[in-house]
Every structure is written in structure tokens, then in C-alpha cells.
Design a protein around this motif. Sequence first.
Motif, PDB file in Angstrom:
ATOM      1  N   GLY A 284      49.421  48.013  34.248  1.00  0.00           N
ATOM      2  CA  GLY A 284      49.252  46.633  33.395  1.00  0.00           C
ATOM      3  C   GLY A 284      48.724  45.708  34.122  1.00  0.00           C
ATOM      4  O   GLY A 284      47.788  45.004  33.492  1.00  0.00           O
ATOM      5  N   ALA A 285      48.706  45.731  35.270  1.00  0.00           N
ATOM      6  CA  ALA A 285      48.282  44.485  36.182  1.00  0.00           C
ATOM      7  C   ALA A 285      46.731  44.798  36.296  1.00  0.00           C
ATOM      8  O   ALA A 285      45.560  43.962  35.985  1.00  0.00           O
ATOM      9  N   SER A 404      48.033  31.859  37.904  1.00  0.00           N
ATOM     10  CA  SER A 404      49.511  31.979  37.624  1.00  0.00           C
ATOM     11  C   SER A 404      49.949  31.440  36.347  1.00  0.00           C
ATOM     12  O   SER A 404      51.000  32.020  35.692  1.00  0.00           O
ATOM     13  N   LYS A 405      49.308  30.486  35.817  1.00  0.00           N
ATOM     14  CA  LYS A 405      49.490  30.014  34.384  1.00  0.00           C
ATOM     15  C   LYS A 405      49.093  31.069  33.243  1.00  0.00           C
ATOM     16  O   LYS A 405      49.778  31.430  32.259  1.00  0.00           O
ATOM     17  N   LEU A 406      47.956  31.905  33.418  1.00  0.00           N
ATOM     18  CA  LEU A 406      47.471  32.856  32.517  1.00  0.00           C
ATOM     19  C   LEU A 406      47.975  34.288  32.742  1.00  0.00           C
ATOM     20  O   LEU A 406      48.017  35.137  31.682  1.00  0.00           O
ATOM     21  N   LEU A 407      48.662  34.531  33.719  1.00  0.00           N
ATOM     22  CA  LEU A 407      49.198  35.849  34.054  1.00  0.00           C
ATOM     23  C   LEU A 407      50.444  36.103  33.473  1.00  0.00           C
ATOM     24  O   LEU A 407      51.296  35.283  33.819  1.00  0.00           O
ATOM     25  N   PRO A 408      50.604  37.051  32.809  1.00  0.00           N
ATOM     26  CA  PRO A 408      52.491  37.403  32.222  1.00  0.00           C
ATOM     27  C   PRO A 408      53.025  37.513  33.636  1.00  0.00           C
ATOM     28  O   PRO A 408      52.745  38.088  34.647  1.00  0.00           O
ATOM     29  N   ARG A 409      54.331  37.032  33.458  1.00  0.00           N
ATOM     30  CA  ARG A 409      55.319  37.129  34.752  1.00  0.00           C
ATOM     31  C   ARG A 409      55.762  38.599  35.230  1.00  0.00           C
ATOM     32  O   ARG A 409      55.816  38.609  36.040  1.00  0.00           O
ATOM     33  N   ASN A 410      55.725  39.465  34.305  1.00  0.00           N
ATOM     34  CA  ASN A 410      56.157  40.627  34.907  1.00  0.00           C
ATOM     35  C   ASN A 410      55.297  41.647  35.805  1.00  0.00           C
ATOM     36  O   ASN A 410      55.414  42.328  36.305  1.00  0.00           O
ATOM     37  N   ILE A 411      53.735  40.926  35.713  1.00  0.00           N
ATOM     38  CA  ILE A 411      52.736  41.815  36.480  1.00  0.00           C
ATOM     39  C   ILE A 411      52.105  40.615  37.423  1.00  0.00           C
ATOM     40  O   ILE A 411      51.164  40.845  38.205  1.00  0.00           O
TER      41      ILE A 411
END
Length: 472
Positions: A284-285, A404-411
Amino acid sequence: MVTTTSSRDQEAHIATRHDYDHDLELSILPIQEAHVHEDPSSCQIPTTIAAEEPDAEPTNEAIVVAQSITNPPINKYRLLTVSLLNFLGGLNDSAPGPLIPYIERHYSVNYATVSTIFVANAIGFLAAAPCTNLLERRLGRAWTYVLAELSLAAAYIALACSPPFPVIVIAFLPIGFGLATALSLSNVFCANLSNGTAALGILHGSYGIGGTLGPLMATGIASRTGGRWSLFYFLPLGMALLNTVLAGWTFRGFENDIEMSPPVASRSSSSPEESFSHAKLLRGAFKNRVTLLGALFIFAYQGAEVSISGWIVSFLITSRHGDVSSVGYVSAGFWAGITVGRFLLSHPAHTIGEKVFVIIAIAGAVGFQLIVWLVPNMVGEAVAVAIVGLLLGPIFPCAAAVFSKLLPRNIQMSSLGFITASGSSGGAVAPFVTGLLAQKAGTFVLHPICIGLFVAMEGCWGILPRLKKRTI
């Protein structure tokens, strides 16, 4: 105290606890992500919800306090620790520039050969990208930091012994691995504090301080000991051992403080199996648009930064006929500019807007890089190099905050690890290519390479998605 008298009441109570657990997970997001109610009389993360009235309807609201630099109190020492870790990173990355002429002379190697140390460093960084998240899940935050610092210490012991040149190249592999692992963990720690922008500014400002002192120490030691460049590495060895102790102490029990395993909440929901599957997180990342653009951006950024730091001294010696014992300090001026920029310009960048500021800063860096290239004046070039550093300084913390604001937290952990590794790849490929071309055409090739990397940064930054406030 809430009492239950029937299975129906029990079900309602269980639902309340489930909702509370969900709210507690969201409470550790950065301040931009959730509305946080902070109790100034307490510096602990609450673990219970407010007592309910006996006849009250079940509620899913929980009073929570986001982690910050001072909450819990141990975070002050954790921020100090990650700052020292990044200080060591700056010390390490800035030293090869002024040491390269001495290494070339000691081993009788050319530009292309000595550039292989940058390649080895990048391989170590790339090896850390898929391992950082897995190591933290298996070992915990504290022991992952300890492993990273011990790998650095082992490499510095080898370098301090002035071994054969192939051993020097190999020693830069664990250096890259250790630095990348520590940097990924530190970026995630700082970015997820409620005052993350300030924490990131301190973190990367510390890197700049190390970068400023590195050339000063390296040049001073090598020039005053008859070219014994390896003695410099006793300094980072001592720092690595100190950091091992500090990281093991301050991050002990880190997982208990955040009341959960590594964050899994994200803007888009995911199943528990997917959240805790390391392979799926990596896939996903790597498919995420922000991850890929961020990796290209940091690749170009660090490529330009390390190329300037690593080859500006050689350029001034060969093209401007500077003295090796004095022009080494120009590299220190470049890192001093980065340090001042990160401490003084990070807040104005946040006020103006990170996306706009970065565009302006890169354009300015292009202009002053042209001055270094085209104006044959040693003093003017030294000043221009320092200003390039000043403009580049706040770009990394600004980019880390935006990613860090744009990335989903799980990845987030895997993505930032990949972005960090890509940055080191740029910090290897660009100076390596510069060394190869310098061997054929001359060290002036540093400047068109850096300008091309600046243009690539503008392109990647311009097509990033727009920032949107996360909702819960």
C-alpha cells in the motif's frame, strides 16, 4: 459507578467501551487531525472515560489529550534524544566532503573510486526501508533505536582504525542502515505530536548543527594531524554509544504511553487483517501517490544537499585554486546556512504555507547556485553557498510535515521509511554521478547537476495533492 442489570445493559456498555477505544486511537493523531480537549492540570494520557450517570444514555465521547512535547513528561527527553540522534546524522553526512581530499591522497584513489562510499551508504538506507516497521513491531521502539545506534558504532570503530579502502566502503553500509532506521522512527515520533511542526523543526535543526560542526571538526583534525582523517571517527563513535544509552532509556515503555500498538487509524478504513499485515502495508505504501512523489522529491533534495556538501570543497580547490586547509570551512558555512534556515525559517514557512514557501525557496536556491558557478570570487562563492544552505534548510521539515498530513496513518511508518531511503539514494546517486563526471570533465559539473535536481523538486512539489484537514 455504572451498574448493569440485564444483558441489554451489558451490550450497551460494551458498545460504549468499543467506541471509546476507537476515540482513544484517534487521540494520538496530530493536532490538525482531531479536536483535542487538553486538561492543563494533567500531563498523562487518560485511560478512562468520564463517569456516567446511572440513568444516562451510553455515549461514545471520550476526553482525551494528544501527546505533545511535554505530554507525557518523558517526551521532553525523547525529543532531546531524537535531536541527538539527528545531530549525529548531520555530523556523519557533512564530514566526507572535507575528508575526501585526504582519503584520495591516503589511498591514491580518484574521484570515481572514492564516490563509492556514497553508493554503499545508499544501499544501507534502502535496506532499512522495508525493515524499519517490521523491526519496531518485533522489538519495540526502544530496542529498534538501540539496534540502529549499535550498527553505527560498529561501523565507526572500523573507520577509526583506518582500514583498507574496500573495508571503508563496506563500513558505510551499516552507517546507512542505522541512520535511516533512526531517522524514520524520529520523523514519525515528531510528526505525530500535537505540536509536530515545532518538533520537526528542532529535530532537523539538530541535524543542521551536526552538519555545521562536522566539516569544522573534520578539517581541523585532518589538517592538524598530518592528514590522519580516520581520527575524526572517534567523535561520532562516542556519540553513537551515548545515543544507544539515551534511546534505550527514554523510549522504554513507549508503546504503553500511546496505549496501543503502532497507529493503524487512517483516513480510509481498513480491515484488522490488512492493518497488521506487514506485506500489505508495504504494498500500500509503495502504490500511494504521495509516497512516490515524496520519494522523488526527497531523492532530488538530498541528492543536491549531499552533492554540494561533498564536492564544493573539491570544486574550490580545482577550479578556484583554494587551499585544502581553508576551503574545507566553506562546507561548514553551507551547513550553518541549513541550520539557521531550519531554526529561523520553519515558523515563517508554516505561517506562509509550506507548499508556497518551498516553491519560493527552491527558486532562490537555483539563483544562488548559479552565482557559485558563474562568479569566480572565493568570498562571494562562500557567501552564496551559505545562502543556498539557508534556503534549503527549512525544506525538509516542511516536506515531512506535509507528507505526514497527506499520508494515511496505516502506511505512514512504511511510507516515511521509503521516502527516507529514497532520500539517501539521492544522496548517493547524485554525488556518485558528480564524481564520475568530474573525473572526465571537471568538478564544475556539480552545479548543473544541482540545478537539475532543484528543477525536479519543483516539479514533484507542484503536483502533490492539496492539503485537506483530516476528519474523524
